[in-house]
Enzyme design. Structure first.
Site, PDB file in Angstrom:
ATOM      1  N   HIS A 265     -65.001  14.540-120.511  1.00  0.00           N
ATOM      2  CA  HIS A 265     -63.125  14.918-120.012  1.00  0.00           C
ATOM      3  C   HIS A 265     -63.698  15.788-118.735  1.00  0.00           C
ATOM      4  O   HIS A 265     -63.014  15.729-117.278  1.00  0.00           O
ATOM      5  CB  HIS A 265     -63.286  16.088-121.125  1.00  0.00           C
ATOM      6  CG  HIS A 265     -61.622  17.250-120.840  1.00  0.00           C
ATOM      7  ND1 HIS A 265     -60.312  16.177-120.843  1.00  0.00           N
ATOM      8  CD2 HIS A 265     -61.637  18.332-120.216  1.00  0.00           C
ATOM      9  CE1 HIS A 265     -59.953  17.530-120.727  1.00  0.00           C
ATOM     10  NE2 HIS A 265     -60.288  18.594-120.247  1.00  0.00           N
ATOM     11  N   GLU A 266     -65.359  16.672-118.838  1.00  0.00           N
ATOM     12  CA  GLU A 266     -65.595  17.115-117.492  1.00  0.00           C
ATOM     13  C   GLU A 266     -65.692  16.588-116.841  1.00  0.00           C
ATOM     14  O   GLU A 266     -65.561  16.921-115.704  1.00  0.00           O
ATOM     15  CB  GLU A 266     -66.605  18.680-117.923  1.00  0.00           C
ATOM     16  CG  GLU A 266     -66.380  18.940-118.667  1.00  0.00           C
ATOM     17  CD  GLU A 266     -64.810  19.738-119.103  1.00  0.00           C
ATOM     18  OE1 GLU A 266     -63.899  19.968-117.572  1.00  0.00           O
ATOM     19  OE2 GLU A 266     -63.976  20.771-119.992  1.00  0.00           O
ATOM     20  N   HIS A 269     -62.710  15.447-114.074  1.00  0.00           N
ATOM     21  CA  HIS A 269     -62.533  16.987-113.389  1.00  0.00           C
ATOM     22  C   HIS A 269     -63.541  16.647-112.537  1.00  0.00           C
ATOM     23  O   HIS A 269     -62.959  16.666-110.924  1.00  0.00           O
ATOM     24  CB  HIS A 269     -62.801  18.287-113.957  1.00  0.00           C
ATOM     25  CG  HIS A 269     -61.608  18.429-114.953  1.00  0.00           C
ATOM     26  ND1 HIS A 269     -60.390  19.088-114.765  1.00  0.00           N
ATOM     27  CD2 HIS A 269     -61.168  18.418-116.717  1.00  0.00           C
ATOM     28  CE1 HIS A 269     -59.546  19.246-115.759  1.00  0.00           C
ATOM     29  NE2 HIS A 269     -60.416  19.199-117.148  1.00  0.00           N
ATOM     30  N   GLU A 295     -55.798  17.697-115.174  1.00  0.00           N
ATOM     31  CA  GLU A 295     -55.901  17.276-116.683  1.00  0.00           C
ATOM     32  C   GLU A 295     -56.055  15.881-117.026  1.00  0.00           C
ATOM     33  O   GLU A 295     -56.530  15.581-117.760  1.00  0.00           O
ATOM     34  CB  GLU A 295     -55.067  17.952-117.421  1.00  0.00           C
ATOM     35  CG  GLU A 295     -55.494  19.299-117.438  1.00  0.00           C
ATOM     36  CD  GLU A 295     -56.897  19.985-118.110  1.00  0.00           C
ATOM     37  OE1 GLU A 295     -57.318  19.047-118.573  1.00  0.00           O
ATOM     38  OE2 GLU A 295     -57.188  20.719-117.825  1.00  0.00           O
TER      39      GLU A 295
END
Length: 501
Positions: A265-266, A269, A295
């Protein structure tokens, strides 16, 4: 001053602003990762000085005159220069409306609040954090009154995180999701539940750290520009420019999937941030344009890629190598079903895709009601627990697993949470568009993320903040945003995992 001189001063101004943000960002990052527990006051003192200087630079006479001159000549600027001026003028006109002492005091408050939140979460003691959160909500309302006195305060802050977002559009969006997700969850609950036993056991931290580095390299992150650390609540931040991006994770020794998906997830980003054009460095155009678009990228890689069967098959040999005893007797298909198990749970960051948006809806409803004065900050734990029972059918055992689980409010991010649900829905539509020209499953099967990343870079990343979020999204999609695409994706995922008709 002529136009060419003004353009040169515009670049120099942004470079100086970036330097202040770099220094303040490093202090905040240090506080969230490796700083000793009792050092918040020290950081707060330094940040108060830096934020005062940053305020003076942003609102000073020379800066205002420069931007007003450039704004008056905006027809003579190129698209990038005009967008820089547009963003800076908006930010500075807002900043001018806040007395400097209040701005500095708020920056100090956020440092203190973050430190207290960590302790409050560890001890499951909302009362400890409550007075700080009261001040944060009060200041958020007050600043909204400064910035947009004719606008609803919560509408203002929603729009700051996602340009054009309002309570009305949020209510419509969530109503659409709820109309499809609630019946879907009911169908899933009527099926025999899949086992996630393979995710639980003893998974040494050093092996999980090795898995993290493997995943970052697999995703195509440049580890010379992207660092990894640990913290209570995972996050991503860029320091000074997209050339220095840091991600964090939180390891749970009894469950490897928790950190695995937070890293992916990160990492999403970080791919977005580091994908900005290099000539945007040290300008206000560097990095992601909105939290919804941000997101969309993080949840694209975490869920649309990371929880897909081709991805689990790809990484399963690595999982077996790192955790041979723990995964003995299990297959990639077992792990795929386990990481897509749909079941109400307490913790948002651990939630499955089907129930995830219900977690976001809880936070949205509570923020909306506090900002409207319908409930107080003191009411939040009880109201949180009530909504978790209503939305997810769960009893919340304590504040640590309830109202204190997220770090966002301690950082003043009131209005952020809807971005997670919007991003999830954006991502589902983006991958459908991508599949028109990229064989996504084949890329994943080969472990070749280059075509996937190249599509995202071409259509999303390289623009930085040059385009407004909805313009960027519609340009990438070639169509209007449609949340029903996300609903259909979830339904198809549940058919694959649960065999729903």
């Amino acid at each position: 001053m002529n136009l060419e001189q003004a353009k040169a001063q515009l670049i120099a101004l942004q470079a100086k602003m970036s330097a202040y943000h770099h220094a303040m960002g490093l202090l905040s990052y240090d506080g969230a990762t490796t700083a000793p527990k009792a050092t918040a006051a020290n950081r707060g003192q330094t940040l108060s000085v830096l934020s005062e200087e940053s305020y003076k630079l942003s609102t000073g006479k020379d800066t205002v005159e420069l931007l007003e001159y450039l704004d008056a000549h905006k027809d003579e600027l190129n698209a990038r220069e005009a967008r820089m001026v547009e963003i800076l003028i908006k930010d500075i006109r807002q900043m001018q409306k806040v007395p400097m002492e209040e701005y500095v005091a708020y920056q100090t408050l956020l440092v203190e609040a973050d430190d207290v939140w960590h302790t409050a979460k560890e001890t499951s003691n909302f009362a400890l954090f409550e007075p700080y959160l009261e001040k944060i909500f009060a200041t958020t309302k007050k600043f909204a009154g400064y910035f947009a006195p004719d606008k609803d305060p919560y509408d203002f802050w929603l729009g700051e995180f996602e340009d054009g977002l309002t309570r009305e559009s949020c209510d419509q969006f969530f109503a659409t999701l709820r109309s499809r997700i609630v019946p879907l969850l009911k169908k899933v609950s009527e099926k025999e539940q899949v086992s996630d036993k393979c995710l639980w056991g003893h998974f040494p931290i050093d092996k999980q750290d090795e898995l993290s580095k493997y995943l970052m390299e697999l995703m195509g992150l440049d580890l010379t520009h992207v660092g990894l650390s640990t913290t209570e609540h995972p996050f991503t931040t860029s320091l000074g420019s997209h050339l220095d991006t840091r991600i964090t994770t939180h390891y749970m020794e009894d469950n490897f999937a928790s950190s695995m998906f937070s890293v992916v997830h990160e990492g999403g980003h970080a791919l977005y941030d580091t994908g900005s054009d290099d000539d945007l460095c040290y300008t206000v155009l560097d990095g992601g344009v909105s939290m919804g678009i941000h997101e969309s990228q993080s949840r694209f890689y975490e869920n649309l890629i990371g929880r897909s069967l081709p991805f689990i098959r790809l990484i399963f040999p690595k999982l077996q190598e790192l955790f041979p005893q723990q995964l003995e007797g299990y297959t990639a298909e077992d792990v795929f079903r386990a990481v897509n198990k749909a079941e109400p749970s307490l913790i948002r960051v651990e939630a499955d895709e089907v129930t995830y948006c219900l977690h976001v809806m809880v936070r949205y409803e509570l923020e909306k009601r506090v900002m409207a004065g319908e409930i107080t900050v003191h009411d939040l734990p009880a109201e949180w627990n009530k909504l978790y029972k209503e939305y997810l059918g769960l009893d919340v055992p304590d504040d640590k697993h309830g109202v204190l689980q997220d770090s966002h409010w301690s950082g003043g991010a009131i209005g952020y949470f809807p971005s997670y649900a919007l991003g999830s829905a954006y991502g589902a539509q983006l991958i459908e568009k991508m599949k028109e020209t990229v064989d996504v499953d084949a890329c994943i099967e080969k472990g070749d993320f280059a075509p996937i990343n190249a599509w995202n870079r071409e259509h999303i990343w390289h623009y930085g903040c040059l385009l407004k979020p909805q313009v960027l999204l519609e340009k990438a999609l070639g169509a209007k945003f449609d949340p029903l695409v996300y609903c259909t994706y979830l339904e198809n995922k549940c058919k694959a995992v649960y065999g729903l008709e």
